[in-house]
Design a protein around this motif. Sequence first.
Motif, mmCIF file in Angstrom:
data_model
loop_
_atom_site.group_PDB
_atom_site.id
_atom_site.type_symbol
_atom_site.label_atom_id
_atom_site.label_comp_id
_atom_site.label_asym_id
_atom_site.label_seq_id
_atom_site.Cartn_x
_atom_site.Cartn_y
_atom_site.Cartn_z
ATOM 1 N N LEU A 1 0.827 -1.200 0.000
ATOM 2 C CA LEU A 1 0.000 0.000 0.000
ATOM 3 C C LEU A 1 0.864 1.254 0.000
ATOM 4 N N GLU A 2 1.925 1.258 0.809
ATOM 5 C CA GLU A 2 2.821 2.415 0.849
ATOM 6 C C GLU A 2 3.487 2.645 -0.499
ATOM 7 N N GLN B 1 2.280 1.814 -3.404
ATOM 8 C CA GLN B 1 1.277 2.290 -4.351
ATOM 9 C C GLN B 1 0.958 3.764 -4.123
ATOM 10 N N LEU B 2 0.883 4.178 -2.846
ATOM 11 C CA LEU B 2 0.561 5.567 -2.539
ATOM 12 C C LEU B 2 1.777 6.485 -2.622
ATOM 13 N N GLY B 3 2.973 5.908 -2.541
ATOM 14 C CA GLY B 3 4.195 6.706 -2.612
ATOM 15 C C GLY B 3 4.460 7.509 -1.356
ATOM 16 N N VAL B 4 3.987 7.016 -0.204
ATOM 17 C CA VAL B 4 4.197 7.721 1.059
ATOM 18 C C VAL B 4 4.252 6.704 2.186
ATOM 19 N N ARG B 5 5.087 7.001 3.190
ATOM 20 C CA ARG B 5 5.178 6.112 4.345
ATOM 21 C C ARG B 5 3.962 6.334 5.237
ATOM 22 N N LEU B 6 3.313 5.255 5.636
ATOM 23 C CA LEU B 6 2.124 5.323 6.474
ATOM 24 C C LEU B 6 2.396 4.968 7.930
ATOM 25 N N LEU B 7 3.423 4.154 8.170
ATOM 26 C CA LEU B 7 3.726 3.698 9.522
ATOM 27 C C LEU B 7 5.207 3.883 9.818
ATOM 28 N N ASN B 8 5.501 4.413 10.994
ATOM 29 C CA ASN B 8 6.878 4.430 11.486
ATOM 30 C C ASN B 8 7.095 3.177 12.321
ATOM 31 N N ARG B 9 8.059 2.362 11.916
ATOM 32 C CA ARG B 9 8.277 1.076 12.565
ATOM 33 C C ARG B 9 9.562 1.123 13.374
ATOM 34 N N THR C 1 11.638 -1.287 16.756
ATOM 35 C CA THR C 1 11.630 -2.625 17.350
ATOM 36 C C THR C 1 10.581 -2.731 18.454
ATOM 37 N N ARG C 2 10.132 -1.590 18.984
ATOM 38 C CA ARG C 2 9.189 -1.613 20.106
ATOM 39 C C ARG C 2 7.769 -1.234 19.731
ATOM 40 N N SER C 3 7.596 -0.475 18.671
ATOM 41 C CA SER C 3 6.250 -0.009 18.363
ATOM 42 C C SER C 3 6.079 0.279 16.885
ATOM 43 N N VAL C 4 4.817 0.370 16.496
ATOM 44 C CA VAL C 4 4.445 0.779 15.144
ATOM 45 C C VAL C 4 3.450 1.922 15.305
ATOM 46 N N VAL C 5 3.805 3.104 14.788
ATOM 47 C CA VAL C 5 3.007 4.309 14.985
ATOM 48 C C VAL C 5 2.714 4.947 13.632
ATOM 49 N N PRO C 6 1.471 5.345 13.383
ATOM 50 C CA PRO C 6 1.164 5.993 12.106
ATOM 51 C C PRO C 6 1.922 7.309 11.930
ATOM 52 N N THR C 7 2.376 7.573 10.732
ATOM 53 C CA THR C 7 2.924 8.882 10.395
ATOM 54 C C THR C 7 1.774 9.882 10.300
ATOM 55 N N GLU C 8 2.093 11.131 10.022
ATOM 56 C CA GLU C 8 1.030 12.124 9.848
ATOM 57 C C GLU C 8 0.116 11.732 8.701
ATOM 58 N N ALA C 9 0.725 11.245 7.616
ATOM 59 C CA ALA C 9 -0.086 10.785 6.487
ATOM 60 C C ALA C 9 -0.912 9.569 6.885
ATOM 61 N N GLY C 10 -0.311 8.687 7.666
ATOM 62 C CA GLY C 10 -1.030 7.498 8.115
ATOM 63 C C GLY C 10 -2.206 7.834 9.011
#
Length: 303
Positions: free
Chosen positions: A41-42, A44-52, A54-63
């Motif tokens: 999906l990222e 296809q959209l050309g933008v990062r949606l999640l900041n990954r 080792t401890r957490s996965v957090v949506p970016t502003e775009a996400g």
Amino acid sequence: MQADLADLNAFVAVARAGGFRDAARVSGVSASGLSEAVRRLEAQLGVRLLNRTTRSVVPTEAGRSLLDRLGPALSEVEAALDVVNTFRGRPAGTLKLNVPVSAARLVLPSIVPAFLAAYPDIRLEVIAEESFIDVLAAGCDAGIRYDERLEQDMIAVPIGPRVQRFALAGAPAYFNRRGRPAHPRDLLGHACLLGRFAGKAPPPWEFERNGETVRIAPDGPFMVTLGGATDLAVDVALAGTGIIYMFEDWLRPHFESGALEPALEEWWESFSGPFLYYPGRRLVPAPLRAFIDFIKTTAATAR
């Protein structure tokens, strides 16, 4: 641009769960499958949606922006597909409710077992918390709230007792030691056990008798965040530390056992009971429709 619906669902599941493993347990899709779907999906959209990390996965502003718009949209898709349920012999699927802890404790126990027995093909998921969220954005079908907390453009259906009261109580040992209040203002000289919603100041304690209303801002040695820690406040009251003010039904077992003693009962304030609420602008999923019909029938039978 047309994204795959499964990839969008994968992103929403991971963003809400805060990780691929937790999302996998909830969704039934493997963590690696979810990771691949989000990467696809990222790309296809050309933008990062999640900041990954080792401890957490957090949506970016775009996400976060995508998640805010996708939650209600995917709920609409699920509701539309659920119309097929009307052609089944009995409703099936998942019903997800967001409710305050007080409703989970005092309202749902008399409803849930009989409802699940009546609808064995429905899976009920209850999220109990005190934050007043957008039920659609959180992926829930409906919520339970009190009248003053109902959102606009919602349909509200009475659920549970129609009249409730806040009760004031303390352990006999406390009253024997500190005396019993004769008027609500006497509480300003007592050790009061306080509760508040996260990030909020403690609400005032309100009393009413013969048209006279008294609101006080008590003080005391102990405070909890309302919700999961409420039972701790009750335990502290039972130990004789101070006076507690909360739902009468929550304290009633302790009144009956004598572990807590009611105080100023003639001043206890009554208020209207809770409501099941859901958006009026969307299709009603079959499990939610079954639940609404069930609580209406139960209420009619109880009258």
